[in-house]
Design an enzyme around this catalytic site. Sequence first.
Site, PDB file in Angstrom:
ATOM      1  N   ASP A   1       0.702  -1.195  -0.136  1.00 38.48           N
ATOM      2  CA  ASP A   1      -0.176  -0.043  -0.105  1.00 38.48           C
ATOM      3  C   ASP A   1       0.917   1.322  -0.209  1.00 38.48           C
ATOM      4  OD1 ASP A   1      -2.255  -1.385  -0.097  1.00 38.48           O
ATOM      5  OD2 ASP A   1      -3.229  -0.946   1.947  1.00 38.48           O
TER       6      ASP A   1
ATOM      7  N   ASP B   1     -14.233  34.692 -35.573  1.00 38.26           N
ATOM      8  CA  ASP B   1     -13.874  33.346 -35.831  1.00 38.26           C
ATOM      9  C   ASP B   1     -14.669  32.342 -34.418  1.00 38.26           C
ATOM     10  OD1 ASP B   1     -12.365  31.809 -37.342  1.00 38.26           O
ATOM     11  OD2 ASP B   1     -10.885  31.538 -35.932  1.00 38.26           O
TER      12      ASP B   1
ATOM     13  N   GLY C   1     -12.986  28.866 -37.531  1.00 37.85           N
ATOM     14  CA  GLY C   1     -13.647  29.111 -39.076  1.00 37.85           C
ATOM     15  C   GLY C   1     -12.616  29.308 -39.984  1.00 37.85           C
ATOM     16  N   LEU C   2     -11.304  30.085 -39.793  1.00 35.07           N
ATOM     17  CA  LEU C   2     -10.518  30.140 -40.690  1.00 35.07           C
ATOM     18  C   LEU C   2      -9.550  29.142 -40.998  1.00 35.07           C
ATOM     19  CD1 LEU C   2      -8.649  32.460 -42.551  1.00 35.07           C
ATOM     20  CD2 LEU C   2      -7.441  32.768 -40.258  1.00 35.07           C
TER      21      LEU C   2
END
Length: 511
Positions: free
Chosen positions: A36, A282, A417-418
């Site tokens: 552990d 954009d 977008g571009l």
Amino acid sequence: MQLAVWTYEGPPHVGAMRVATGMAGLHYVLHAPQGDTYADLLFTMIERRSARPPVTYTTFQARDLGGDTAELFKTAALDAYRRFEPEAMIVGSSCTAELIQDDPGGLAKALRLPVPVVALELPSYSKKENWGASETFYQLVRALAGPHAPPPGTRRGPGRVCNILGPTALGFRHRDDVREITGLLGRMGIEVRVTAPMGARPSDLARLGEADFNVVLYPEVAGQAASWLTRTFGQKATRTIPIGTNATRAFVEEVAALAGIDAAPVLAAEEARAAWYARSVDSNYLTGKRVFVFGDATHAVAAARVAAEEMGFKVVGLGTYSREFARDIREAAKLHDVEPLIGEDYLEVEAAIQAAQPELILGTQMERHIAKRLGIPCAVISAPVHVQDYPARYSPQMGFEGANVLFDTWVHPLMMGLEEHLLGMFREDFEFHAEAAPSHLGGAPAPAPVAIAEAPAGPAGWTAEAEAELRKIPFFVRGKARRNTERFAGERGLASITLETLYDAKAHFSR
């Protein structure tokens, strides 16, 4: 079986270790078998800490079970005190050692150490890591701040001194969040008396009552302790989590009300570039993008709110593994008109993601792996996380600068977008051809996600004309368009998919 698969949270003693590791002058004696001790790796390798956690393990072995394991614990606790000379100690058992019922609290009390010793009872088989961190912090605050409580009925008015509660070791961007919020409070003319657990000493916890109010950044860790401080010291606590521009402004107003100051000058001087960027041409191209959110409750609720209100995304899934905060997730899910997902099975989360067909996933390290398999952009917003989510740079999630970080982190994986316009212009170019994969998803086209619902009939064939038209659709939504069209055709028993079928399916799913 749970131990054999991925899990969102470890056992509660790992939560206690996060508290102890974040503090100074505190030592944790953990009754645990040899196996552990793996938890050290979480801090030294994943969080990249330069020092190991302040934890002493008894590390008993199988052969010790026939002898006196209690004596092993007492020896380990005494040795830890002599070696490290801490201001205070916490003692407890790991999930395995819990089964032998040695009572670390009683054994430590018998040692009569000259420092405060807080015994932790963390039920490993019914509770998880965040609960363990919360309970540990609560018990420490009660033990160390409790003796300084004012007489009952003492009233506390507005004031400009606060505590920051909740950050721990192994927390997602906690270090940077504390820096950002401390700076924001400083610009408001508010003094931070104690930041805890992270960065605090046991002697600092004894001074928590000196503040006028508490700023709770992570309710999963600090909510219980803050409630006790409210009842005992009359300190009010903030409820707004400053993640995102809108929430940060609301946080400033809430803090100003607690401190008795005017928030207007501070808000007028603050600025987040993300707010302007989100309104740009954009970014408007990304309006309506479908996003699936999953993580701890604090970050999941905040991320869904920011995605919907500040970035114009459509939340199509919201969930958490934090069952203690299920009510918060259910309330948030109602606002976004989605079904809440509350659970710890990552396979169930993956199935929900496939069914929702999102265009962006905001989640944990587990969802990052799911996103890679499905070829979906992803940003990590919550623990559990991996080493890359502890960057060397300053990268908060909270405050006005945190809003800028969120914008960059969430928007950059998406197709802007571009970028799509340029890919369309150069579609026939050898580098930017229609089969090229987005740069953020690797060099090869990602396999399409497996559809959850099968069409009643077999898949219809595509005519050459329809296939050519499909190739004109941007590749990051082409897979979804193909699946929707094939489902549309299958439901209507069409043998082939023509150009007209493609347009009919588009009209059908756009309603």
